[in-house]
Write a protein that holds these residues in place. Sequence first.
Motif, PDB file in Angstrom:
ATOM      1  N   LEU A  28       0.849  -1.187   0.000  1.00  0.00           N
ATOM      2  CA  LEU A  28       0.000   0.000   0.000  1.00  0.00           C
ATOM      3  C   LEU A  28       0.888   1.241   0.000  1.00  0.00           C
ATOM      4  O   LEU A  28       1.898   1.268   0.691  1.00  0.00           O
ATOM      5  CB  LEU A  28      -0.914  -0.001   1.221  1.00  0.00           C
ATOM      6  N   TYR A  29       0.491   2.276  -0.733  1.00  0.00           N
ATOM      7  CA  TYR A  29       1.326   3.472  -0.936  1.00  0.00           C
ATOM      8  C   TYR A  29       2.642   3.022  -1.581  1.00  0.00           C
ATOM      9  O   TYR A  29       3.729   3.311  -1.094  1.00  0.00           O
ATOM     10  CB  TYR A  29       1.598   4.207   0.372  1.00  0.00           C
ATOM     11  N   ILE A  85       3.090  -1.216   4.379  1.00  0.00           N
ATOM     12  CA  ILE A  85       2.376   0.062   4.397  1.00  0.00           C
ATOM     13  C   ILE A  85       3.430   1.129   4.646  1.00  0.00           C
ATOM     14  O   ILE A  85       3.999   1.212   5.727  1.00  0.00           O
ATOM     15  CB  ILE A  85       1.299   0.112   5.502  1.00  0.00           C
ATOM     16  N   ASP A  86       3.693   1.922   3.609  1.00  0.00           N
ATOM     17  CA  ASP A  86       4.734   2.941   3.708  1.00  0.00           C
ATOM     18  C   ASP A  86       4.190   4.262   3.170  1.00  0.00           C
ATOM     19  O   ASP A  86       4.601   4.729   2.109  1.00  0.00           O
ATOM     20  CB  ASP A  86       5.976   2.493   2.921  1.00  0.00           C
ATOM     21  N   PRO A  87       3.248   4.873   3.913  1.00  0.00           N
ATOM     22  CA  PRO A  87       2.653   6.118   3.410  1.00  0.00           C
ATOM     23  C   PRO A  87       3.616   7.285   3.535  1.00  0.00           C
ATOM     24  O   PRO A  87       4.531   7.256   4.365  1.00  0.00           O
ATOM     25  CB  PRO A  87       1.455   6.326   4.342  1.00  0.00           C
ATOM     26  N   PRO A  88       3.420   8.319   2.695  1.00  0.00           N
ATOM     27  CA  PRO A  88       4.189   9.538   2.926  1.00  0.00           C
ATOM     28  C   PRO A  88       3.985   9.987   4.373  1.00  0.00           C
ATOM     29  O   PRO A  88       2.917   9.790   4.947  1.00  0.00           O
ATOM     30  CB  PRO A  88       3.567  10.542   1.943  1.00  0.00           C
ATOM     31  N   TYR A  89       5.010  10.574   4.965  1.00  0.00           N
ATOM     32  CA  TYR A  89       4.920  10.953   6.379  1.00  0.00           C
ATOM     33  C   TYR A  89       3.783  11.933   6.649  1.00  0.00           C
ATOM     34  O   TYR A  89       3.246  11.995   7.747  1.00  0.00           O
ATOM     35  CB  TYR A  89       6.243  11.547   6.857  1.00  0.00           C
ATOM     36  N   GLU A  90       3.392  12.704   5.615  1.00  0.00           N
ATOM     37  CA  GLU A  90       2.317  13.671   5.839  1.00  0.00           C
ATOM     38  C   GLU A  90       0.920  13.040   5.887  1.00  0.00           C
ATOM     39  O   GLU A  90      -0.051  13.712   6.234  1.00  0.00           O
ATOM     40  CB  GLU A  90       2.357  14.797   4.788  1.00  0.00           C
ATOM     41  N   VAL A  91       0.807  11.764   5.539  1.00  0.00           N
ATOM     42  CA  VAL A  91      -0.497  11.094   5.664  1.00  0.00           C
ATOM     43  C   VAL A  91      -0.877  11.080   7.139  1.00  0.00           C
ATOM     44  O   VAL A  91      -0.107  10.630   7.988  1.00  0.00           O
ATOM     45  CB  VAL A  91      -0.444   9.659   5.085  1.00  0.00           C
ATOM     46  N   GLY A  92      -2.059  11.580   7.426  1.00  0.00           N
ATOM     47  CA  GLY A  92      -2.486  11.750   8.810  1.00  0.00           C
ATOM     48  C   GLY A  92      -2.963  10.473   9.475  1.00  0.00           C
ATOM     49  O   GLY A  92      -3.210   9.450   8.827  1.00  0.00           O
ATOM     50  N   GLY A  93      -3.101  10.564  10.782  1.00  0.00           N
ATOM     51  CA  GLY A  93      -3.518   9.420  11.579  1.00  0.00           C
ATOM     52  C   GLY A  93      -4.898   8.904  11.219  1.00  0.00           C
ATOM     53  O   GLY A  93      -5.140   7.691  11.249  1.00  0.00           O
ATOM     54  N   LEU A  94      -5.827   9.793  10.863  1.00  0.00           N
ATOM     55  CA  LEU A  94      -7.190   9.363  10.548  1.00  0.00           C
ATOM     56  C   LEU A  94      -7.204   8.482   9.307  1.00  0.00           C
ATOM     57  O   LEU A  94      -7.841   7.426   9.291  1.00  0.00           O
ATOM     58  CB  LEU A  94      -8.093  10.586  10.350  1.00  0.00           C
ATOM     59  N   GLU A  95      -6.484   8.899   8.253  1.00  0.00           N
ATOM     60  CA  GLU A  95      -6.409   8.069   7.044  1.00  0.00           C
ATOM     61  C   GLU A  95      -5.768   6.727   7.365  1.00  0.00           C
ATOM     62  O   GLU A  95      -6.234   5.678   6.930  1.00  0.00           O
ATOM     63  CB  GLU A  95      -5.620   8.784   5.946  1.00  0.00           C
ATOM     64  N   LEU A  96      -4.699   6.751   8.143  1.00  0.00           N
ATOM     65  CA  LEU A  96      -4.019   5.504   8.499  1.00  0.00           C
ATOM     66  C   LEU A  96      -4.929   4.598   9.316  1.00  0.00           C
ATOM     67  O   LEU A  96      -4.941   3.379   9.119  1.00  0.00           O
ATOM     68  CB  LEU A  96      -2.737   5.828   9.266  1.00  0.00           C
ATOM     69  N   ASP A  97      -5.722   5.170  10.212  1.00  0.00           N
ATOM     70  CA  ASP A  97      -6.698   4.375  10.978  1.00  0.00           C
ATOM     71  C   ASP A  97      -7.647   3.636  10.037  1.00  0.00           C
ATOM     72  O   ASP A  97      -7.916   2.447  10.214  1.00  0.00           O
ATOM     73  CB  ASP A  97      -7.517   5.271  11.908  1.00  0.00           C
ATOM     74  N   HIS A  98      -8.150   4.348   9.017  1.00  0.00           N
ATOM     75  CA  HIS A  98      -9.078   3.728   8.057  1.00  0.00           C
ATOM     76  C   HIS A  98      -8.394   2.619   7.261  1.00  0.00           C
ATOM     77  O   HIS A  98      -8.988   1.574   6.995  1.00  0.00           O
ATOM     78  CB  HIS A  98      -9.664   4.781   7.110  1.00  0.00           C
ATOM     79  N   VAL A  99      -7.146   2.864   6.879  1.00  0.00           N
ATOM     80  CA  VAL A  99      -6.397   1.851   6.130  1.00  0.00           C
ATOM     81  C   VAL A  99      -6.208   0.591   6.986  1.00  0.00           C
ATOM     82  O   VAL A  99      -6.442  -0.533   6.525  1.00  0.00           O
ATOM     83  CB  VAL A  99      -5.033   2.410   5.663  1.00  0.00           C
ATOM     84  N   LEU A 100      -5.797   0.768   8.229  1.00  0.00           N
ATOM     85  CA  LEU A 100      -5.569  -0.394   9.099  1.00  0.00           C
ATOM     86  C   LEU A 100      -6.865  -1.157   9.368  1.00  0.00           C
ATOM     87  O   LEU A 100      -6.879  -2.398   9.358  1.00  0.00           O
ATOM     88  CB  LEU A 100      -4.916   0.053  10.410  1.00  0.00           C
TER      89      LEU A 100
END
Length: 195
Positions: free
Chosen positions: A50-51, A124-139
């Motif tokens: 992902l990413y 899962i290696d998102p850009p560092y600027e990807v916020g916690g809320l988006e990451l919560d949804h991904v997980l």
Amino acid sequence: MTRIIAGFAGSLTLKVPSAGTRPTSDRVREAIFSALEARDAIDGMRVLDLYAGSGALALEAISRGAASAVLVEKSFAAVQVCKANAALVAGRAGRGERPSIQIIGKPATSYLSSALDTFDLVFIDPPYEVGGLELDHVLEGLVPRLAPDAVVALERSSRTPAPAWPAGLALDKVSRYGETAVYWLDPETPDSRSG
């Protein structure tokens, strides 16, 4: 310069998108794959990246014997780079060993909401600027897509707080490499919840 470190495509130089991605350093990638090999978690595995960015993580896994890989990336430019890199890696495979590599051009959350496959190894290696809320949804979206013994490697900046783990995912350990923290996650079983 980003390259495949080991396996049948070892030393192959990969293209990198000109902007919008943050490739994993060779040092961190080597550490991740050493840990995965110690767990026997690459050979024959179904990989999800992902990413994906340049696709280096999934393509490294393919080079080292993973059975298949799905690379998910929303940036059009990065998707084109993933396709070019996948073709380079596939071209290094032996006769009759065409690896299964699929590239999906959509956001991670969108892919997970419609995916039907299950995976053994997830990056899962998102850009560092990807916020916690988006990451919560991904997980949360990832949990039903995990095989029972799956391994998940999540990269984040070591300066950001640890993500919140949803029901169904358990933190195994954290490895730190300078600015990078790698969170190792496993599917949570009813047995691990009761402990």
